[in-house]
Design a protein around this motif. Sequence first.
Motif, short mmCIF file in Angstrom:
data_model
loop_
_atom_site.label_atom_id
_atom_site.label_comp_id
_atom_site.label_asym_id
_atom_site.label_seq_id
_atom_site.Cartn_x
_atom_site.Cartn_y
_atom_site.Cartn_z
N SER B 105 47.30 38.52 41.30
CA SER B 105 46.78 38.09 39.90
C SER B 105 47.32 36.95 39.41
N ASP B 106 48.86 36.65 39.55
CA ASP B 106 49.38 35.60 39.08
C ASP B 106 49.06 34.08 39.85
N ILE B 335 31.49 34.10 29.69
CA ILE B 335 32.95 33.40 30.10
C ILE B 335 33.80 34.59 30.96
N MET B 336 33.61 35.93 30.42
CA MET B 336 34.37 36.96 31.24
C MET B 336 33.71 37.10 32.50
N LYS B 337 32.58 37.06 32.67
CA LYS B 337 31.99 37.04 33.93
C LYS B 337 31.93 35.99 34.81
N LYS B 338 32.20 34.92 34.31
CA LYS B 338 31.98 33.42 35.07
C LYS B 338 33.26 32.73 35.26
N GLU B 339 34.30 32.67 34.47
CA GLU B 339 35.48 31.81 34.69
C GLU B 339 36.23 32.73 35.62
N LEU B 344 40.34 36.14 37.98
CA LEU B 344 41.41 36.33 38.94
C LEU B 344 42.40 37.07 38.53
N LYS B 345 42.69 37.17 36.94
CA LYS B 345 43.72 37.84 36.41
C LYS B 345 43.36 39.13 35.90
N VAL B 346 41.92 39.45 35.50
CA VAL B 346 41.49 40.93 34.86
C VAL B 346 41.11 41.52 36.08
N ASN B 391 45.13 44.52 29.13
CA ASN B 391 44.98 43.64 30.33
C ASN B 391 44.00 42.80 29.91
N ILE B 392 42.84 43.11 29.47
CA ILE B 392 41.64 42.22 29.40
C ILE B 392 42.14 41.59 27.89
#
Lengths: 262, 540
Positions: B105-106, B335-339, B344-346, B391-392
């Motif tokens: 994740s990080d 953004i949540m779907k594409k970035e 990677l983090k969520v 987390n989100i």
Amino acid sequence: MEGKEVIKLAGLTKSYGGENVLDEIHLTVYEGQIVGYIGPNGAGKSTTVKLMLGLIEDYYGDIYIFGENLKDLDYSYKRRIGYVPENAEIYDSLTAAEYLIFIAGLYGIDEEEALEKARRLMEQFNIEHVLHSRLSSFSKGMKQKVLIISSLLHNPDVLFLDEPLSGLDANSMMVVKEILALLARQGKTIFYSSHIMDIVEKISHRIVLLSGGSIVADGTFDELKEKNKQGTLEDIFNDLTGFHQHKEIASAFVEIVQGETV
Amino acid sequence: MKEMKILLFLDRFKTLFEKAGIDYAVFRLILNMKLVMDSRRIPTVYSNTKVDESKEKNYFVRSLWIYALYGLSIVPVLFFIDQVFFQMSIIFSILMFILMTSMISDFSSVLLDIRDRSIISPKPVHNRTLSAAKAFHVLFYMFMLTFATTAVPLVVSLFVSGPMFSLMFLIEILLLMMLILVLTAGIYVLILHFFDGEQLKNVINYMQIALTIGILVGYQVVARSFELVGITFQFSPAWWQLFLPPVWFGALHEGVLTGESSGFLLVLAGLAIIVPILSMVVYIKLMPVFEHQLRKLAQTETGAQKQKAKWKKQIARWISPNLEERSMYHFAGSIMKKERDFKLKVYPSIGFTLVIPFIFMFSTLQTSSFEEFREGSSFYLIYFTLLLIPNIFSMVKYSSSYKGSWIYQVAPLKKRSTVYSGTLKAALIKLFVPVYLAQCAIFLWLFSSSVLLDLFVCLVSAILYSIISINLLSNNQMPFTVSYSLGQHQEGVKVFLLFLIILPLVGLHAISSQIPYGTEVYGILIIAAVIIAWKLAFRK
């Protein structure tokens, strides 16, 4: 004024997903030339530059730099090249001094020498007061000046510039134009891409017009003028890229702006 | 530029680097630059000021204590389990889990960073040198993180089990680190080899989910390698243990400390030493290949324009009647779907929340029959899904294109809070609800429709929980306005506190179910709580 061959593209072809972005480009550039490399958006200008820098691979044809085939060269040929990309990425949490020292270090210049040179160059550009400020606080013009300096710190023989004057004020523009002319007189080769036609018209020794992946014109401004019977480079550009309907488009655009929003 | 101390340490190995074909001076320069950048506060669009080096702190290093807290979970194992083999296998399962998940994740964003390409590649720098600098950048943080996690257990083990034990432990930790770095990179090389362009970015995210699930399941498998015979755990050899790194390390420890030397144990112990070292060698050799493949990430295909499905538009209209809020809903949702960085983090935590309830069920099932299990209260495990929410919301304020945030200043926004409420709705509908519904389907199948009401109550609690989370975590920063950096564990404490809030939510639900019609009444109360909290939170 034909000096030594510096860059030679022989049948350079690059395709993305079956479509040729560059189609059989043949071009030879000589020492001391300023080549104005122009063309509409998406004509393949930056692709050409990126290929020569080895940023993109998988092409057909050959690229010769300083007389040697790119395929046989290792990374060290880049030592003689300076590059100012369009919309350049920059590590903006660094200060100008740190950034320039870092870039110089990649070319093997030691820290004191780099800092001294950077300071003096920034002084000439009138931005020495921000030498130790973060790049994130810089205006577009100041950032552009730093990028220009970073491309010249190692005294390269070839310069690739993509819209190098963007964001600069009129005075700085004059300075940079003069710098380019002087560098060319010393035998440096400059590859200059821009959309601002009157600047290209004035500074270039030779103009190469790319359209749809092919070279559609190549010569001095006077030669192009003669051939196309047009007054300015802008007119020649419109003519060669087959664009005449700017008035119609503009009026349609304004009509949409004024109309009801959908 | 400030010199980082770690470099002085690396300088001792200069010749080693040069033998590996790395231009040490350039390597050092890149690594130092990266560490300096990490120690700077993230540049925001309008802030400026000269650099004050005395105030620079590495935010990542400052957030390490949370890993020390994780590390404490290992200490009881040191005390309560006697069999070295079993003990070490469990400890290394926990360690591998902590390190591997934080790695994906990080540090994925560091490994997959393509910004370096555009700045450094036009310069005369060999790919191998650049890759090495990147690998050491990650390795440095991994080392800090591992050290933070294992410092306390190491000291404790010194007193409980003696110096020999601790020394072995330390060596094994180093081997594990190598293994994890190579494993992560190896997975990426594999994915990058088979996919490219836009498609690739999605695959990486699914891979992360799969990996998280895999590690969790693997943990169960490790525990099954040992059988409880009387009061001691007996190791029962099986061929599949050859694929379980924690068991290798357990075997190595057992072999060295007790002198046990059955053939199979020696094979396992050998793997613990040979595999990490061998893979590190292969990794160094293959690094240029990795860098080369990263190029694919930079290519974006211009996809065909997709029309939003009609029903999606309808849902949006129904959920967000307010136009301003709705455009924020669509914006945040895309953004949540594409970035990539956001995903990677969520997304790994999505995999996590999907599996955790079932792992607990699995252990309950081992001690009771399926009938008892169905009648029992295991369905409260659905509350684990709520872990996804903090987390989100701890990530929504970040974006890799944070500079686009000037639009908030320019747009004529009536209420600032519409930005937050739109983001909250988008997060719930686009990320949480799909995961939740998938869980519900399995729960309904397992527990029959009698839990329908409970599942509904949990969903409403999730909304309440989201309102609390976004308020606690936003720090008055608008969504997607802060740049990513390694220092984002600043929210660690708050996220941890938020995890604790789930307990009273489950507790109240469970208590109310003891009273006739209690669940129904509790359901109504929690709906009322959501309405009030919403009004309060999104006033202005």
